[in-house]
Design an enzyme around this catalytic site. Structure first.
Site, PDB file in Angstrom:
ATOM      1  N   MET A  80       0.803  -1.228   0.000  1.00 23.31           N
ATOM      2  CA  MET A  80       0.000   0.000   0.000  1.00 23.31           C
ATOM      3  C   MET A  80       0.836   1.279   0.000  1.00 23.31           C
ATOM      4  SD  MET A  80      -2.863  -1.290  -0.332  1.00 23.31           S
ATOM      5  CE  MET A  80      -3.460  -2.958  -0.198  1.00 23.31           C
ATOM      6  N   CYS A  81       2.143   1.166  -0.119  1.00 25.81           N
ATOM      7  CA  CYS A  81       3.005   2.353  -0.172  1.00 25.81           C
ATOM      8  C   CYS A  81       2.971   2.987  -1.547  1.00 25.81           C
ATOM      9  CB  CYS A  81       4.451   1.984   0.172  1.00 25.81           C
ATOM     10  SG  CYS A  81       4.737   1.797   1.914  1.00 25.81           S
ATOM     11  N   HIS A  82       2.970   4.306  -1.563  1.00 21.39           N
ATOM     12  CA  HIS A  82       3.037   5.050  -2.808  1.00 21.39           C
ATOM     13  C   HIS A  82       4.484   5.092  -3.297  1.00 21.39           C
ATOM     14  CE1 HIS A  82      -0.627   6.583  -0.902  1.00 21.39           C
ATOM     15  NE2 HIS A  82      -1.051   6.836  -2.128  1.00 21.39           N
ATOM     16  N   MET A  95       7.993   4.624   5.930  1.00 19.44           N
ATOM     17  CA  MET A  95       8.211   3.246   5.476  1.00 19.44           C
ATOM     18  C   MET A  95       9.530   3.115   4.727  1.00 19.44           C
ATOM     19  SD  MET A  95       5.843   1.657   6.902  1.00 19.44           S
ATOM     20  CE  MET A  95       6.392   0.091   6.276  1.00 19.44           C
ATOM     21  N   GLU A  96       9.920   4.142   4.002  1.00 16.77           N
ATOM     22  CA  GLU A  96      11.189   4.103   3.285  1.00 16.77           C
ATOM     23  C   GLU A  96      12.368   4.061   4.256  1.00 16.77           C
ATOM     24  OE1 GLU A  96       8.115   5.170   0.430  1.00 16.77           O
ATOM     25  OE2 GLU A  96       8.513   5.816   2.470  1.00 16.77           O
ATOM     26  N   ASP A 156      23.656 -11.224   6.325  1.00 14.26           N
ATOM     27  CA  ASP A 156      24.059 -12.059   5.193  1.00 14.26           C
ATOM     28  C   ASP A 156      25.576 -12.115   5.041  1.00 14.26           C
ATOM     29  OD1 ASP A 156      23.716 -13.573   2.708  1.00 14.26           O
ATOM     30  OD2 ASP A 156      24.393 -11.724   1.736  1.00 14.26           O
TER      31      ASP A 156
END
Length: 169
Positions: free
Chosen positions: A76-78, A113-114, A128
């Site tokens: 749902m992120c733009h 969110m970014e 990793d």
């Protein structure tokens, strides 16, 4: 504080929020995560003696790339035109690497969110690159430290003993 959930349509199904009528403002967000590891693993990261290469340099690039691709990961992120992404690393000199990301844009929706995606991808990259040395590293907590801009105003994380501050409420 009770916030209205805006990612649901009138049928209660998921939707991408319509930001068409929102004002374009300068927005920024800072997120942080930690990677807990053995003291020897942290020493080797700092000394640059991990066999796969410069762990922090690779993690920094991974975090930047992840921030730019957040809308591909989070449904749902733009997609946003990011104007700045910076990742920094610090440590407690014993067994914890802290990763912080600052993300900026000028747009109609925020970059929380970014920033969170950037630190998450950077931490996963550290894992990793070091997993051959240590598989029991622990990532987290991952949290939003600060956000500014937009209709909801500024936010600043404060420890659990206090309440987080949302300056508009």
């Amino acid at each position: 504080m009770t916030a209205e959930l805006t990612h649901f349509n009138e049928q209660g199904r998921a939707r991408m929020v319509d930001v068409s009528d929102k004002d374009i403002t300068t927005r920024s967000a800072i997120a942080r995560t930690m990677v807990k590891m053995a003291p020897d693993t942290l020493s080797r990261i700092k000394a640059g003696t991990i066999g796969k290469g410069d762990v922090m340099a690779v993690a920094q690039v991974a975090g930047i790339m992840a921030a730019k691709k957040t809308s591909d990961w989070i449904p749902m992120c733009h997609p946003l035109p990011l104007t700045g992404i910076n990742l920094t690393f610090s440590d407690n000199a014993i067994d914890e690497l802290t990763i912080e990301a600052t993300v900026k844009t000028t747009g109609k929706t925020g970059v929380e969110m970014e920033a969170l995606t950037a630190v998450s991808a950077a931490a996963l990259t550290v894992y990793d690159m070091c997993k051959a040395l240590q598989k029991d590293m622990v990532i987290g907590p991952t949290l939003l430290i600060h956000k500014s801009g937009g209709k909801s105003g500024d936010y600043l994380f404060t420890p659990a003993s206090e309440e987080s501050t949302d300056t508009d409420h």
